[in-house]
Scaffold this motif. Structure first.
Motif, PDB file in Angstrom:
ATOM      1  N   SER A 186       0.847  -1.183   0.000  1.00  0.00           N
ATOM      2  CA  SER A 186       0.000   0.000   0.000  1.00  0.00           C
ATOM      3  C   SER A 186       0.886   1.238   0.000  1.00  0.00           C
ATOM      4  CB  SER A 186      -0.938  -0.011   1.218  1.00  0.00           C
ATOM      5  OG  SER A 186      -1.918   0.992   1.086  1.00  0.00           O
ATOM      6  N   TYR A 201       0.671   5.832  -0.709  1.00  0.00           N
ATOM      7  CA  TYR A 201      -0.089   7.036  -1.014  1.00  0.00           C
ATOM      8  C   TYR A 201      -1.060   6.834  -2.174  1.00  0.00           C
ATOM      9  CZ  TYR A 201       3.420   9.383   1.835  1.00  0.00           C
ATOM     10  OH  TYR A 201       4.242   9.768   2.875  1.00  0.00           O
ATOM     11  N   LYS A 202      -2.139   7.580  -2.116  1.00  0.00           N
ATOM     12  CA  LYS A 202      -3.033   7.679  -3.267  1.00  0.00           C
ATOM     13  C   LYS A 202      -2.349   8.613  -4.268  1.00  0.00           C
ATOM     14  CE  LYS A 202      -7.099   6.798  -0.542  1.00  0.00           C
ATOM     15  NZ  LYS A 202      -7.796   7.354   0.576  1.00  0.00           N
ATOM     16  N   GLU A 225      -2.228  12.311  -3.596  1.00  0.00           N
ATOM     17  CA  GLU A 225      -1.390  12.718  -2.460  1.00  0.00           C
ATOM     18  C   GLU A 225       0.048  12.973  -2.904  1.00  0.00           C
ATOM     19  OE1 GLU A 225      -3.014  10.730   1.539  1.00  0.00           O
ATOM     20  OE2 GLU A 225      -2.540   9.233   0.000  1.00  0.00           O
ATOM     21  N   GLN A 260      -6.749   0.838  -4.198  1.00  0.00           N
ATOM     22  CA  GLN A 260      -6.754   2.300  -4.202  1.00  0.00           C
ATOM     23  C   GLN A 260      -5.973   2.825  -5.396  1.00  0.00           C
ATOM     24  OE1 GLN A 260      -4.940   3.455  -0.509  1.00  0.00           O
ATOM     25  NE2 GLN A 260      -6.826   3.221   0.657  1.00  0.00           N
ATOM     26  N   LEU A 261      -6.430   3.951  -5.940  1.00  0.00           N
ATOM     27  CA  LEU A 261      -5.713   4.603  -7.038  1.00  0.00           C
ATOM     28  C   LEU A 261      -4.368   5.090  -6.524  1.00  0.00           C
ATOM     29  CD1 LEU A 261      -8.637   6.775  -8.438  1.00  0.00           C
ATOM     30  CD2 LEU A 261      -7.657   4.738  -9.495  1.00  0.00           C
ATOM     31  N   GLY A 262      -3.321   4.797  -7.251  1.00  0.00           N
ATOM     32  CA  GLY A 262      -1.993   5.229  -6.850  1.00  0.00           C
ATOM     33  C   GLY A 262      -1.090   4.041  -6.625  1.00  0.00           C
ATOM     34  N   GLU A 287      -1.115   1.362  -4.937  1.00  0.00           N
ATOM     35  CA  GLU A 287      -1.632  -0.009  -4.988  1.00  0.00           C
ATOM     36  C   GLU A 287      -1.860  -0.497  -6.411  1.00  0.00           C
ATOM     37  OE1 GLU A 287      -4.809  -0.848  -2.289  1.00  0.00           O
ATOM     38  OE2 GLU A 287      -3.773   0.076  -0.597  1.00  0.00           O
ATOM     39  N   TRP A 292     -15.311   7.350  -9.130  1.00  0.00           N
ATOM     40  CA  TRP A 292     -14.093   7.683  -9.864  1.00  0.00           C
ATOM     41  C   TRP A 292     -14.454   8.070 -11.295  1.00  0.00           C
ATOM     42  CZ3 TRP A 292     -10.733   2.809  -8.402  1.00  0.00           C
ATOM     43  CH2 TRP A 292     -10.498   2.822  -7.019  1.00  0.00           C
ATOM     44  N   ASN A 303     -10.172   6.223 -14.587  1.00  0.00           N
ATOM     45  CA  ASN A 303      -9.732   5.495 -13.398  1.00  0.00           C
ATOM     46  C   ASN A 303     -10.546   4.218 -13.194  1.00  0.00           C
ATOM     47  OD1 ASN A 303      -7.643   7.234 -12.770  1.00  0.00           O
ATOM     48  ND2 ASN A 303      -8.908   8.515 -11.455  1.00  0.00           N
ATOM     49  N   SER A 357      -2.799   9.250   3.746  1.00  0.00           N
ATOM     50  CA  SER A 357      -3.624   8.072   4.035  1.00  0.00           C
ATOM     51  C   SER A 357      -2.831   6.840   4.507  1.00  0.00           C
ATOM     52  CB  SER A 357      -4.497   7.727   2.828  1.00  0.00           C
ATOM     53  OG  SER A 357      -3.701   7.455   1.700  1.00  0.00           O
TER      54      SER A 357
END
Length: 191
Positions: A8, A10-11, A14, A52-54, A56, A88, A92, A145
């Protein structure tokens, strides 16, 4: 030995990244692969993400790439709640759907759509209890996050052996510098 790893971080927003093919993404993916490779060599079987977007979803793309060499490596996408992608944008949602299409296992911790923040806490707790270790793209200098998962994992360490592997901004900067150096002095790579 780590058999099940949570990845995991940051998104995307972020990190100030608003396109999945932003130039910084290649460095983030290199850093993730650099951390994952020895674990896979030692027997890592499953990587868990919540989708999650980012970080991950970029990690999922790294897993797909690594599966060509390590077909026994599997990806599980376990969202905190149903329909997490509902709000989203279309691009995305398509990205998320493409990751789900390649995943080896898909589920949700909470079997209902988003209600309250407790669903994220429940997801974090589930991930920590169902895994052997955590790989987190997180830097104490920039809260965000990932802080909640990190703090819960640190608390879990009080009573359990639970390795936490961090990829910090310093680590990412090192990847950038290594890449720039190898492009500036390609003859050294041949030595």
């Amino acid at each position: 030995m780590t058999k099940v790893l949570v990845v995991s971080g940051y998104k995307a927003y972020e990190l100030g990244i608003f396109q999945k093919d932003h130039p910084s993404v290649s460095y983030i993916k290199k850093a993730i692969k650099k951390e994952l490779s020895p674990m896979v060599e030692e027997g890592l079987e499953w990587v868990l993400i919540s989708g999650q977007l980012g970080i991950e979803l970029w990690a999922a793309e790294v897993i797909f790439e690594m599966q060509m060499t390590y077909p026994n490596l599997k990806l599980a996408v376990i969202s905190p709640f149903l329909e997490q992608e509902a709000k989203w944008n279309e691009q995305n949602q398509e990205w998320y759907e493409s990751i789900l299409a390649g995943a080896d296992f898909i589920d949700s911790v909470s079997r209902k759509p988003y209600e309250k923040p407790w669903q994220f806490r429940l997801k974090n707790q589930f991930f920590i209890e169902k895994s052997d270790a955590l790989l987190l793209v997180y830097d104490h200098e920039k809260e965000g996050s990932p802080k909640y998962l990190y703090e819960m994992a640190k608390q879990y360490q009080n009573n359990h052996s639970y390795p936490i592997h961090l990829i910090t901004f310093t680590d990412l900067q090192s990847i950038v510098e290594e890449d720039e150096y190898s492009q500036t002095y390609p003859e050294i790579n041949d030595v």
